[in-house]
Scaffold this motif. Structure first.
Motif, PDB file in Angstrom:
ATOM      1  N   ARG A 127       0.841  -1.203   0.000  1.00 28.48           N
ATOM      2  CA  ARG A 127       0.000   0.000   0.000  1.00 28.48           C
ATOM      3  C   ARG A 127       0.874   1.250   0.000  1.00 28.48           C
ATOM      4  N   GLY A 128       0.519   2.154  -0.879  1.00 23.51           N
ATOM      5  CA  GLY A 128       1.209   3.456  -0.899  1.00 23.51           C
ATOM      6  C   GLY A 128       2.572   3.396  -1.536  1.00 23.51           C
ATOM      7  N   VAL A 129       2.695   2.657  -2.649  1.00 24.18           N
ATOM      8  CA  VAL A 129       3.981   2.633  -3.365  1.00 24.18           C
ATOM      9  C   VAL A 129       3.767   3.131  -4.793  1.00 24.18           C
ATOM     10  N   ASP A 130       4.869   3.596  -5.411  1.00 21.20           N
ATOM     11  CA  ASP A 130       4.768   4.021  -6.813  1.00 21.20           C
ATOM     12  C   ASP A 130       4.648   2.790  -7.700  1.00 21.20           C
ATOM     13  N   LYS A 131       4.288   3.050  -8.942  1.00 16.39           N
ATOM     14  CA  LYS A 131       4.222   1.925  -9.859  1.00 16.39           C
ATOM     15  C   LYS A 131       5.650   1.439 -10.143  1.00 16.39           C
ATOM     16  N   PRO A 132       5.902   0.169  -9.973  1.00 16.60           N
ATOM     17  CA  PRO A 132       7.273  -0.317 -10.184  1.00 16.60           C
ATOM     18  C   PRO A 132       7.575  -0.470 -11.672  1.00 16.60           C
ATOM     19  N   LEU A 169       8.122 -11.149 -13.011  1.00 15.97           N
ATOM     20  CA  LEU A 169       6.710 -11.551 -13.082  1.00 15.97           C
ATOM     21  C   LEU A 169       6.048 -10.758 -14.195  1.00 15.97           C
ATOM     22  N   GLU A 170       4.960 -11.289 -14.686  1.00 18.10           N
ATOM     23  CA  GLU A 170       4.251 -10.585 -15.743  1.00 18.10           C
ATOM     24  C   GLU A 170       3.281  -9.577 -15.142  1.00 18.10           C
ATOM     25  N   GLU A 171       3.170  -8.451 -15.804  1.00 24.27           N
ATOM     26  CA  GLU A 171       2.199  -7.470 -15.325  1.00 24.27           C
ATOM     27  C   GLU A 171       0.824  -7.813 -15.886  1.00 24.27           C
ATOM     28  N   GLU A 172      -0.142  -7.781 -15.004  1.00 22.59           N
ATOM     29  CA  GLU A 172      -1.527  -8.036 -15.414  1.00 22.59           C
ATOM     30  C   GLU A 172      -2.086  -6.702 -15.906  1.00 22.59           C
ATOM     31  N   THR A 173      -2.440  -6.620 -17.146  1.00 24.11           N
ATOM     32  CA  THR A 173      -2.940  -5.335 -17.640  1.00 24.11           C
ATOM     33  C   THR A 173      -4.401  -5.404 -18.015  1.00 24.11           C
ATOM     34  N   GLY A 174      -4.941  -6.611 -18.054  1.00 24.44           N
ATOM     35  CA  GLY A 174      -6.357  -6.756 -18.400  1.00 24.44           C
ATOM     36  C   GLY A 174      -7.224  -6.175 -17.313  1.00 24.44           C
ATOM     37  N   GLY A 175      -8.466  -6.318 -17.433  1.00 25.29           N
ATOM     38  CA  GLY A 175      -9.364  -5.716 -16.441  1.00 25.29           C
ATOM     39  C   GLY A 175      -9.571  -6.594 -15.228  1.00 25.29           C
ATOM     40  N   ALA A 176      -8.698  -7.558 -15.045  1.00 29.99           N
ATOM     41  CA  ALA A 176      -8.916  -8.503 -13.941  1.00 29.99           C
ATOM     42  C   ALA A 176      -8.957  -7.782 -12.610  1.00 29.99           C
ATOM     43  N   ASP A 177      -9.599  -8.388 -11.679  1.00 31.08           N
ATOM     44  CA  ASP A 177      -9.726  -7.808 -10.353  1.00 31.08           C
ATOM     45  C   ASP A 177      -8.597  -8.371  -9.498  1.00 31.08           C
ATOM     46  N   GLY A 178      -7.556  -7.585  -9.322  1.00 30.69           N
ATOM     47  CA  GLY A 178      -6.422  -8.079  -8.554  1.00 30.69           C
ATOM     48  C   GLY A 178      -5.494  -8.882  -9.442  1.00 30.69           C
ATOM     49  N   ALA A 179      -4.512  -9.466  -8.851  1.00 37.70           N
ATOM     50  CA  ALA A 179      -3.476 -10.153  -9.603  1.00 37.70           C
ATOM     51  C   ALA A 179      -3.728 -11.655  -9.640  1.00 37.70           C
ATOM     52  N   GLY A 180      -3.520 -12.236 -10.786  1.00 36.99           N
ATOM     53  CA  GLY A 180      -3.544 -13.701 -10.873  1.00 36.99           C
ATOM     54  C   GLY A 180      -2.228 -14.227 -10.337  1.00 36.99           C
ATOM     55  N   GLU A 181      -2.189 -15.494 -10.070  1.00 33.05           N
ATOM     56  CA  GLU A 181      -0.984 -16.104  -9.542  1.00 33.05           C
ATOM     57  C   GLU A 181       0.178 -15.901 -10.512  1.00 33.05           C
ATOM     58  N   GLY A 182       1.349 -15.567  -9.991  1.00 30.86           N
ATOM     59  CA  GLY A 182       2.502 -15.357 -10.844  1.00 30.86           C
ATOM     60  C   GLY A 182       2.456 -14.036 -11.603  1.00 30.86           C
ATOM     61  N   ARG A 183       1.596 -13.135 -11.215  1.00 31.85           N
ATOM     62  CA  ARG A 183       1.479 -11.841 -11.903  1.00 31.85           C
ATOM     63  C   ARG A 183       1.471 -10.701 -10.903  1.00 31.85           C
ATOM     64  N   TRP A 184       1.690  -9.505 -11.435  1.00 28.89           N
ATOM     65  CA  TRP A 184       1.498  -8.328 -10.578  1.00 28.89           C
ATOM     66  C   TRP A 184       0.548  -7.359 -11.230  1.00 28.89           C
ATOM     67  N   TRP A 185       0.098  -6.441 -10.466  1.00 29.39           N
ATOM     68  CA  TRP A 185      -1.004  -5.575 -10.865  1.00 29.39           C
ATOM     69  C   TRP A 185      -0.873  -4.284 -10.095  1.00 29.39           C
ATOM     70  N   TYR A 186      -1.042  -3.142 -10.750  1.00 26.62           N
ATOM     71  CA  TYR A 186      -0.916  -1.866 -10.041  1.00 26.62           C
ATOM     72  C   TYR A 186      -2.189  -1.052 -10.163  1.00 26.62           C
ATOM     73  N   GLU A 187      -2.645  -0.528  -9.037  1.00 29.39           N
ATOM     74  CA  GLU A 187      -3.809   0.370  -9.043  1.00 29.39           C
ATOM     75  C   GLU A 187      -3.332   1.760  -8.668  1.00 29.39           C
ATOM     76  N   ARG A 188      -3.449   2.667  -9.635  1.00 29.64           N
ATOM     77  CA  ARG A 188      -2.959   4.026  -9.365  1.00 29.64           C
ATOM     78  C   ARG A 188      -3.695   4.669  -8.198  1.00 29.64           C
ATOM     79  N   GLU A 189      -4.960   4.441  -8.188  1.00 30.33           N
ATOM     80  CA  GLU A 189      -5.750   5.011  -7.107  1.00 30.33           C
ATOM     81  C   GLU A 189      -5.389   4.260  -5.829  1.00 30.33           C
ATOM     82  N   GLY A 190      -4.886   4.959  -4.870  1.00 32.57           N
ATOM     83  CA  GLY A 190      -4.476   4.307  -3.640  1.00 32.57           C
ATOM     84  C   GLY A 190      -3.057   3.760  -3.705  1.00 32.57           C
TER      85      GLY A 190
END
Ligand code: GLC
Length: 805
Positions: free
Chosen positions: A747-752, A762-783
């Motif tokens: 929580r409260g980090v810049d986008k890596p 790890l692969e970045e999850e860019t689809g509209g998925a809710d949260g990260a799938g296993e073996g992936r990362w995901w960034y929410e700008r808001e928050g």
């Protein structure tokens, strides 16, 4: 009368014994940093016995004794004691020779008839905490308090005494801390400067001057030693950490079923429903009302299938009725309390005339424990011990009842009630816990109590009795519960919403926000009060209650680890700010904020109509607003927004908080996914920015943890220049949660720029998925939330997030 001059001194096991002109006294090292002082008039001590202390052999390690004409100095690593000879006078010193505490000049121990007292110096900078359950402010300097277990219905701020007596306190001054446990079960008192500015005094109406002086660097370590002496809370079953719903009374099966059904239908997580006195047949303990609860097994089995457990109330008073088995058995076996003249003692409680088991007898405790078969055999999960001060003379039955002539077995000495009253509830809870363990050896018992004495944490959780539905009582619950924790009893709570009176929607909202963090979390209310189920105050407040009760359940992995810490070290779950930030003077005495463990600070709203409040953020840490994620440096007072749906919560930067997915009750807990919330600290070239949390796990239900069947997982977060590394260390221990998904939430980090798992990108999850799938990362700008998920098999995992610069 005072001990007078010392006329002889002998070495005894662990220390020295002093023959004085008018008394005998002894000073012995009882344990690491623990010194015991005893004094009795005349030639000898009373037989040595305690209901509270679980370690009776001196085990203070090595010490030396230096004698001069004027004094004897007993020196050990942690604490030294100087005993002046003319007259007998005791002072305690820390390792560096700092004076910690001393008898007052011309004070110390004295007697007046059977009454005993001890007067000590009271330095101007010392504050006093602990004292068990009291309705005073957090710091008890300037207060006079009495220990005499009392049914304190309608108590309020400053009412004293209340239900429990824990004659223990912690003194904290600049650069020094110590504890004093006055192990005396008679009616006793602490006068912490109410009648003098220079001295404090404690004493009792009888018994021996017998106290333990405990020294350690701070409050946590003092509690560790105090609970070493008086025992620690055993781990409760996980379900008991869930939400409890109660009222006086759910009067029949139908109302219990309706409450359970609505909990689920409206989505309130809940584990326990309490049955108050109306489940019994005319308030006869260990019976069921034949019409109201005709088929308790069926009811309890059905509730269990829906994830609910049932806790039943048990009062010690047994109805006088020769047609009633429990009374007859108790009568025939002579198990009830008698008066000096041998006649039975009867009081007046819910069922009218009642007899009281003599819990000071082992055979009575065993018999009482056995009675619980009637409840456990039908599926009752836990026992609620009420009225056990004991309350012996209540309306509407009240008569002239006096306990003056009552005697208790007390090891065959048949001592007066005055000596035994404060330990009555303690011994009842012991009987209950031991009984439950005999009936269900593999299950952790859950016992809740109203009365207690030092050591009560070994047997029962406690609630603070009949509070009222007012903001003043909501506020009062904080110093009460914090000081219970500072008295060795961590599993405590107050009735959420208040017991007496009608709770307003606003008050319920504010109370459930705080109450969701009470170690013992239960809504309960009185017979004539308006309904107090979490949906009873309209949709808006129901939503607030759901939000906070759900938050508690999400935090259970964190909270359960805090319980384990309390069970192992005595550190309470709820902590006064000064315990966590001893270096910050501004924290001493703060009683409208509190810590849940060392990472979460609560700033509950305690005023009607308030929609913001001032919050002091302790120095030496950075703080993250739990909802807005705004960061601030500590050491400042801020104004936090607190609309009705929000209690300000702050997370200490660096915090690692293991959480779990939404569940409705403990049965649904899988800890898969394990969601680890990380609030990385700011990078700090001086080597800060590193934090650790060790998650504790076991089966949450059986006693196997006592044989070592548990596991721990250290989690570490390190802030580096341009990155943050999270390490899930290799799991230790023999309990195996099985492979699961671990979801990291920074929580409260810049986008890596990139995220690596054990060095592999790890692969970045860019689809509209809710949260990260296993073996992936995901960034929410808001928050500014970064999520990464991976499989946790108990092996070490490093997750690195790399940022620009
Ligand atoms: C006492 C208890 C309360 C309970 C009532 C009836 O007042 O403190 O919690 O509901 O008795 O049993």
């Amino acid at each position: 009368m005072k001990p007078g001059k010392v006329v002889g001194c002998n070495r005894v096991a662990g220390g020295c014994e002093f023959r004085c002109e008018n008394a005998v006294a002894s000073v012995t090292f009882a344990g690491k940093g623990v010194v015991r002082v005893r004094a009795a008039p005349g030639e000898g001590f009373e037989p040595d016995f305690s209901w509270a202390v679980v370690r009776n052999e001196p085990s203070g390690g090595t010490f030396s004794v230096e004698r001069t004409r004027e004094r004897v100095v007993l020196k050990a690593r942690e604490v030294s004691v100087a005993v002046e000879m003319k007259p007998f006078h005791v002072s305690f010193y820390g390792p560096g020779g700092t004076l910690l505490n001393s008898d007052a000049e011309g004070g110390g121990v004295s007697w007046s008839g059977r009454k005993i007292r001890c007067r000590k110096e009271m330095p101007a900078d010392e504050r006093y905490f602990g004292f068990g359950e009291k309705a005073f402010h957090l710091d008890r300097r300037g207060k006079r308090m009495v220990n005499w277990n009392t049914d304190a219905a309608l108590h309020t701020w400053n009412s004293d005494p209340l239900y429990q007596s824990i004659p223990f306190f912690i003194g904290v001054g600049r650069g020094r801390a110590y504890g004093i446990f006055f192990d005396n079960s008679w009616k006793s008192f602490f006068d912490m400067g109410a009648s003098s500015r220079r001295y404090y005094t404690f004493g009792a109406e009888g018994g021996e001057m017998n106290y333990y002086f405990i020294h350690a660097p701070g409050a946590k370590e003092i509690l560790e030693r105090y609970t070493w002496l008086t025992g620690r809370m055993p781990l409760p079953p996980l379900w008991a950490l869930g939400y409890h719903q109660s009222r006086y009374s759910y009067k029949d099966e139908g109302s219990v079923r309706r409450v359970a059904a609505r909990m689920r239908a409206l989505g309130f997580p809940c584990d326990v429903i309490h049955l108050d006195i109306h489940y019994m047949d005319d308030f006869r303990v260990f019976t069921w009302h034949p019409e109201r609860f005709p088929r308790p097994e069926k009811l309890l089995t059905e509730l269990r299938a829906g994830g609910f457990r049932v806790v039943t109330i048990v009062d010690p008073g047994v109805k006088r009725d020769t047609g009633y088995r429990v009374f007859r058995e108790g009568l025939e076996s002579g198990y009830f309390l008698k008066k000096r003249d041998g006649t039975l003692f009867y009081g007046y409680v819910w069922p009218g005339e009642t007899a009281f088991p003599d819990f000071s007898r082992a055979d009575v405790r065993r018999w009482w424990g056995e009675q619980h078969r009637e409840l456990t055999g039908r599926g009752v999960a836990g026992i609620w011990n009420d009225m056990n001060e004991p309350s012996e003379n209540i309306k509407p039955h009240a008569r002239r009842v006096s306990t003056r002539r009552v005697v208790h077995y007390d090891g065959g000495r048949y001592t007066p009630h005055a000596k035994n009253r404060n330990v009555y509830g303690l011994q009842e809870c012991r009987a209950t816990r031991e009984g439950l363990l005999r009936l269900r050896p593999d299950e952790r018992p859950f016992v809740l109590t109203r009365a207690g004495y030092a050591g009560i944490q070994r047997y029962a959780a406690a609630w603070t009795g009949d509070n009222s539905s007012t903001f003043r009582h909501l506020r009062l619950s904080i110093p009460m519960l914090l000081n219970m924790g500072l008295s060795g009893a961590p599993f405590v709570g107050a009735d959420i919403g208040g017991f007496t009176g009608n709770c307003s929607p606003e008050l319920y909202a504010r109370w459930v926000q705080l109450g969701a963090f009470y170690p013992f979390c239960r809504t309960h209310t009185a017979i004539l009060s308006r309904p107090q189920e979490p949906w009873s105050f309209g949709r808006r407040v129901a939503g607030i209650a759901r939000k906070y009760i759900s938050l508690r359940y999400r935090l259970l992995p964190y909270i359960y680890t805090l319980f384990r810490e309390a069970a192992w070290t005595g550190t309470p779950v709820l902590r006064a700010l000064f315990m966590e930030f001893p270096w910050d003077e501004a924290c001493v005495g703060i009683e409208d904020e509190l810590m849940v463990g060392s990472s979460i600070l609560l700033a509950p709203v305690l005023k009607r109509g308030a929609r913001r409040r001032r919050v002091y953020l302790p120095a030496g840490a950075d703080w993250v607003d739990f909802e807005t994620l705004e960061r601030r440096a500590g050491g400042v007072t801020i104004t936090a927004d607190a609309p009705l749906h929000r209690m300000p919560i702050f997370v200490r930067a660096g915090a690692i908080i293991p959480t779990q997915a939404h569940v409705r009750c403990a049965d649904e807990i899988t800890m898969n996914p394990l969601v680890v919330e990380v609030y990385p600290a700011a990078f700090n070239a001086a080597g800060g920015g590193r934090s650790v949390f060790t998650l504790y796990e076991d089966d949450g239900a059986t006693m196997k943890y006592e044989e070592g069947v548990f596991c721990t997982t250290a989690m570490e977060c390190r802030r580096r220049r341009g990155g943050v590394r999270f390490t899930l260390h290799r799991r230790k221990g023999v309990y195996h949660p099985g492979a699961r998904v671990c979801e990291l939430v920074f929580r409260g980090v810049d986008k890596p720029l990139e995220v690596r798992l054990n060095g592999e990108p790890l692969e970045e999850e860019t689809g509209g998925a809710d949260g990260a799938g296993e073996g992936r990362w995901w960034y929410e700008r808001e928050g500014k939330v970064l999520r990464a998920a991976f499989t946790d098999r108990g092996e070490r995992v490093d997750v690195d997030a790399g940022f620009r610069g």
